[in-house]
Design a protein around this motif. Sequence first.
Motif, mmCIF file in Angstrom:
data_model
loop_
_atom_site.group_PDB
_atom_site.id
_atom_site.type_symbol
_atom_site.label_atom_id
_atom_site.label_comp_id
_atom_site.label_asym_id
_atom_site.label_seq_id
_atom_site.Cartn_x
_atom_site.Cartn_y
_atom_site.Cartn_z
ATOM 1 N N THR A 41 0.852 -1.189 0.000
ATOM 2 C CA THR A 41 0.000 0.000 0.000
ATOM 3 C C THR A 41 0.890 1.241 0.000
ATOM 4 N N SER A 42 0.342 2.342 -0.516
ATOM 5 C CA SER A 42 1.075 3.609 -0.544
ATOM 6 C C SER A 42 1.360 4.080 0.877
ATOM 7 N N LEU A 43 2.278 5.027 1.019
ATOM 8 C CA LEU A 43 2.585 5.575 2.338
ATOM 9 C C LEU A 43 1.328 6.126 3.002
ATOM 10 N N GLU A 44 0.532 6.870 2.226
ATOM 11 C CA GLU A 44 -0.671 7.482 2.803
ATOM 12 C C GLU A 44 -1.648 6.423 3.300
ATOM 13 N N ARG A 45 -1.897 5.415 2.476
ATOM 14 C CA ARG A 45 -2.831 4.364 2.879
ATOM 15 C C ARG A 45 -2.250 3.539 4.029
ATOM 16 N N THR A 46 -0.943 3.350 4.026
ATOM 17 C CA THR A 46 -0.297 2.597 5.102
ATOM 18 C C THR A 46 -0.498 3.294 6.441
ATOM 19 N N VAL A 47 -0.315 4.610 6.468
ATOM 20 C CA VAL A 47 -0.520 5.369 7.708
ATOM 21 C C VAL A 47 -1.949 5.208 8.196
ATOM 22 N N ILE A 48 -2.902 5.352 7.292
ATOM 23 C CA ILE A 48 -4.313 5.242 7.674
ATOM 24 C C ILE A 48 -4.614 3.846 8.210
ATOM 25 N N ASP A 49 -4.157 2.814 7.506
ATOM 26 C CA ASP A 49 -4.431 1.445 7.943
ATOM 27 C C ASP A 49 -3.809 1.161 9.310
ATOM 28 N N CYS A 50 -2.578 1.627 9.511
ATOM 29 C CA CYS A 50 -1.929 1.416 10.811
ATOM 30 C C CYS A 50 -2.679 2.150 11.917
ATOM 31 N N ALA A 51 -3.104 3.378 11.619
ATOM 32 C CA ALA A 51 -3.802 4.178 12.628
ATOM 33 C C ALA A 51 -5.168 3.600 12.976
ATOM 34 N N ARG A 52 -5.711 2.770 12.101
ATOM 35 C CA ARG A 52 -7.006 2.149 12.372
ATOM 36 C C ARG A 52 -6.878 0.949 13.310
ATOM 37 N N ILE A 53 -5.690 0.352 13.430
ATOM 38 C CA ILE A 53 -5.550 -0.855 14.247
ATOM 39 C C ILE A 53 -4.590 -0.684 15.421
ATOM 40 N N LEU A 54 -3.799 0.396 15.436
ATOM 41 C CA LEU A 54 -2.808 0.587 16.490
ATOM 42 C C LEU A 54 -3.256 1.651 17.485
ATOM 43 N N PRO A 55 -2.697 1.641 18.704
ATOM 44 C CA PRO A 55 -2.912 2.773 19.613
ATOM 45 C C PRO A 55 -2.431 4.061 18.963
ATOM 46 N N VAL A 56 -3.022 5.178 19.355
ATOM 47 C CA VAL A 56 -2.684 6.469 18.749
ATOM 48 C C VAL A 56 -1.183 6.742 18.851
ATOM 49 N N GLU A 57 -0.583 6.441 19.999
ATOM 50 C CA GLU A 57 0.836 6.715 20.201
ATOM 51 C C GLU A 57 1.692 5.970 19.179
ATOM 52 N N ASP A 58 1.433 4.685 18.993
ATOM 53 C CA ASP A 58 2.201 3.880 18.040
ATOM 54 C C ASP A 58 1.995 4.376 16.609
ATOM 55 N N ALA A 59 0.749 4.715 16.285
ATOM 56 C CA ALA A 59 0.448 5.156 14.921
ATOM 57 C C ALA A 59 1.059 6.518 14.633
ATOM 58 N N LEU A 60 1.086 7.403 15.636
ATOM 59 C CA LEU A 60 1.657 8.735 15.427
ATOM 60 C C LEU A 60 3.148 8.651 15.138
ATOM 61 N N VAL A 61 3.839 7.737 15.807
ATOM 62 C CA VAL A 61 5.268 7.522 15.547
ATOM 63 C C VAL A 61 5.493 7.198 14.071
ATOM 64 N N LEU A 62 4.639 6.358 13.505
ATOM 65 C CA LEU A 62 4.754 5.992 12.092
ATOM 66 C C LEU A 62 4.356 7.144 11.179
ATOM 67 N N ALA A 63 3.287 7.867 11.541
ATOM 68 C CA ALA A 63 2.796 8.953 10.694
ATOM 69 C C ALA A 63 3.816 10.078 10.582
ATOM 70 N N ASP A 64 4.494 10.411 11.681
ATOM 71 C CA ASP A 64 5.523 11.452 11.631
ATOM 72 C C ASP A 64 6.609 11.084 10.629
ATOM 73 N N GLN A 65 7.051 9.835 10.680
ATOM 74 C CA GLN A 65 8.109 9.376 9.763
ATOM 75 C C GLN A 65 7.621 9.371 8.316
ATOM 76 N N ALA A 66 6.364 8.988 8.124
ATOM 77 C CA ALA A 66 5.813 8.934 6.769
ATOM 78 C C ALA A 66 5.796 10.322 6.137
ATOM 79 N N LEU A 67 5.462 11.344 6.923
ATOM 80 C CA LEU A 67 5.472 12.713 6.391
ATOM 81 C C LEU A 67 6.883 13.126 5.981
ATOM 82 N N VAL A 68 7.869 12.706 6.748
ATOM 83 C CA VAL A 68 9.262 13.016 6.397
ATOM 84 C C VAL A 68 9.624 12.363 5.062
ATOM 85 N N LEU A 69 9.091 11.155 4.828
ATOM 86 C CA LEU A 69 9.395 10.427 3.594
ATOM 87 C C LEU A 69 8.590 10.914 2.397
#
Length: 326
Positions: A142-170
């Motif tokens: 999945t694309s970076l954008e869809r990956t962030v959304i999918d992770c944020a739907r199943i992970l705690p907010v804290e874990d998902a935010l860690v990934l989302a911050d990195q995705a924006l950098v990429l």
Amino acid sequence: MDQHLMTLLPHDDGPWLASELDIRGISKDARRRLLTTGAILRARKGVFVRPSDTRQRSAAERADVRLAAHVRLTQGKLNPAYLYSHTSAARLHGLVFLRDSALIHVSCHSKPCAQRLGTGVRAHFIPVPEHDRLMLHGVPVTSLERTVIDCARILPVEDALVLADQALVLGADRRVMFERLKGMVGYRGVINARQVVELADPRSESVAESRARLLFHQENIPAPVPQWKVMTHLGQRYLDFAWPEEMVAAEFDGMVKYFGDKPTDRALYEERLRERHLMELGWRFVRLTWSDLENPFEVRRRIKAALRPHTASRGGPNRLSPLSEW
């Protein structure tokens, strides 16, 4: 142990496909002998690794090996029945996790049998539009954008935010993520996903800084400016978090800062020298560690105390500065 067979093994640690070992002269019977003696391990059906590749690695590295083994059976296939998604896509995109999991996630076009997917694989039967699919080094993800959304739907907010911050950098596009979320109304976890996308900030430079930002938000601490630039007589210096009007900064003391490439004593000296120059300009510091993030109440107390109006004592040019009082 059959030393001749050992010499036929590839020089790397794997994962290796059964077909690759066949080409090197290691037949099915030979693989069975190597498995019996412990010379190789089966990472999954049809994929093998050296024992050291799984036993001497961290949990994150072992998860990488499991995913790599699964990917080897998918790589190069035309029109595979699934693509890697959620945390597996995040791993393939190179994102770093707060808490790791070896579970493999795939999104399926149809319902393939569990045996074909293998053990330790979770299948998601949700539509993934063409614009959310891509090939990454020959692997469907999945694309970076869809990956962030999918992770944020199943992970705690804290874990998902860690990934989302990195995705924006990429290079992930926040506007695209909001657009995708509009079409997912009613999906499980979409409210959490929207919050994560709203809070994500590419200025966070570490997992710890992402966690700290979320803590500030949840504890109703006034939002700081990440990576605030300050000019000193030695050049530009950056503060992890700054409240510029109050001249207060929060700095995170991580192991990497003091135990990275530089000798520890040198790193400590440079960090204290940097802090002294900033303090001479009037900055006051709240220093945080990883363990502090487990005590949000205490972090809130310390930062809000620092943000209170800081009154210097009177008495002419030799009066105490705010820095001295701190």
